[in-house]
Design an enzyme around this catalytic site. Sequence first.
Site, PDB file in Angstrom:
ATOM      1  N   LYS A 274       0.827  -1.191   0.000  1.00  0.00           N
ATOM      2  CA  LYS A 274       0.000   0.000   0.000  1.00  0.00           C
ATOM      3  C   LYS A 274       0.869   1.252   0.000  1.00  0.00           C
ATOM      4  O   LYS A 274       2.007   1.210   0.473  1.00  0.00           O
ATOM      5  CB  LYS A 274      -0.850   0.030   1.293  1.00  0.00           C
ATOM      6  CG  LYS A 274      -1.968  -0.976   1.352  1.00  0.00           C
ATOM      7  CD  LYS A 274      -2.748  -0.836   2.666  1.00  0.00           C
ATOM      8  CE  LYS A 274      -3.846  -1.860   2.787  1.00  0.00           C
ATOM      9  NZ  LYS A 274      -4.919  -1.707   1.795  1.00  0.00           N
ATOM     10  N   ARG A 348     -10.112 -11.739   2.301  1.00  0.00           N
ATOM     11  CA  ARG A 348     -10.977 -12.807   1.773  1.00  0.00           C
ATOM     12  C   ARG A 348     -10.284 -14.161   1.835  1.00  0.00           C
ATOM     13  O   ARG A 348     -10.934 -15.196   1.883  1.00  0.00           O
ATOM     14  CB  ARG A 348     -11.417 -12.428   0.349  1.00  0.00           C
ATOM     15  CG  ARG A 348     -10.283 -12.258  -0.622  1.00  0.00           C
ATOM     16  CD  ARG A 348     -10.697 -11.504  -1.886  1.00  0.00           C
ATOM     17  NE  ARG A 348     -10.858 -10.058  -1.660  1.00  0.00           N
ATOM     18  CZ  ARG A 348     -11.224  -9.184  -2.579  1.00  0.00           C
ATOM     19  NH1 ARG A 348     -11.502  -9.597  -3.808  1.00  0.00           N
ATOM     20  NH2 ARG A 348     -11.332  -7.904  -2.289  1.00  0.00           N
TER      21      ARG A 348
END
Length: 498
Positions: A274, A348
């Site tokens: 990020k 996920r």
Amino acid sequence: MTAPKLAITDSDPSSTTADAVVVGTVQGPDGLALAAGSEAVNAAFDGALLDVLDAVGASGKAEEVVTVPALGKLAARVVLAVGLGKPADDGSVTEDQVRRASGAAARALSGRKRAVTTLSALHLGPAVEGTVMGSYSFTAYKSNKGDGPVARVDLVAPAEGNIRAHRATLKASTAIAEAVTATRDLVNTPPNDLFPASFADRAAALAKAEGLEVEILDEKALRKQGFGGILGVGGGSSRPPRLVRITYRGPKAGKKVALVGKGITFDTGGISIKPAAGMDEMTSDMGGAAAVIATVVLAAKLKYPLEVTAWAPMAENMPSGTAYRPGDVLTMYGGKTVEVLNTDAEGRLILSDAIVRACEDAPDYLIETSTLTGAQVVALGKRTAGVMGTEEFRDRVAAIGRAVGEQAWAMPLPDELRGDLDSKVADLANVAGHRFGGMLAAGVFLREFVAEGVTWAHIDVAGPSFHTGGPYGYTTKGGTGVPVRTMAAVLADIAANG
Ligand code: BES
Ligand code: MN
Ligand code: ZN
């Protein structure tokens, strides 16, 4: 954090010795008006309380706090008038109006020794919750701990109902609010101290204090049992992953509910790293896990007639020589394979391992919650959770969330997005090749791992679980505890209605 000591009182608030008496104001059709519950205080002011508040500029708008001296008219030193906002046509106010006003009052009262509130005469439970949640501050790492919360709040009992019922409400609402503050404490603990092993230990301590059954799978057990998603994501960190299971079996045989929460103790993005700006907020990427842990402990405290199991996969998503890569194929728990196209779509991956495992126990309902996608924040903003899953249950969860003051909105799982998750080498890819409907695509990914016939809901709380601005209502800076109160209310609803 020490919460204020709360007690229910039926004595006259105008003759109670306190630092402050809290009364509610509203923005009525003709401007400022006093809320119900303030009658005795107004009488002690010879009926002039409204004039006094009006003279100093009170408007009744939500969370406005106006303090006026009691000048010997009351046993208390000041009247603290807090705005509830606009009432309904019949003059009533909602539970969340009372919760928010109580939170605003609690914040204004910090450092005081004793207050008496009349907001509880409107809605007792919400007044309790708002007071406890609004009093919260996280000072574990501060040399200067500040004023601390108001030490004691007496709550004027509502006219209807008896004292036993009021005491039961006080107890239940206190437990609910403390589940929220326990969640906030976990979220606010920095990632150098809260990593998978220490997080698992703290979860176990909370669970064992209620006599609950706890199992912690460490990296060896995870490998032995084939939890490829959790191991893949956790592989880049020197602090190995965990899977925590906490089970509560209620007094009566009831429905079986599985809770699953994302426990990324820090999300750098991994090799798909990020940008630096705002990365510190990813200390909150375990808010879902914290919420399900606090909720199962709460279910035990409130003795819900249910069987509730919380599953919390925990990992730190780091880039390193041992980190998983874009292009890797992971074999998930249960055998499905996933091609990793972006290591920042890690939530996920740990969740689907936990979901498959949770479904092995054939729950009647599965509620999963996670700080899953930035797309949730883009679609619904910082304060409204996105709820997906089995349609009827999804709508029920979203409606219950709104009813308890945790904004939530039902979102679809469009079938066409499944094709966008096709992989050339594996059963599916962890991201679609585009940014459209990112929150929904994550939900569609998770759906692949929910067993046939299990009724489920996915609550994306990327925005609502963490608050970066100044405090408002009962929401303080940092972890908010969302969606603990939604899940607690869903459990209560399942216990009552199946
Ligand atoms: N933890 C983030 C999601 C998030 C973003 C939570 C902002 C709270 C605030 C998640 O792991 C993530 O990085 N998601 C990616 C998914 C993308 C790579 C498909 C995102 O939203 O950008
Ligand atoms: Mn990520
Ligand atoms: Zn994440």
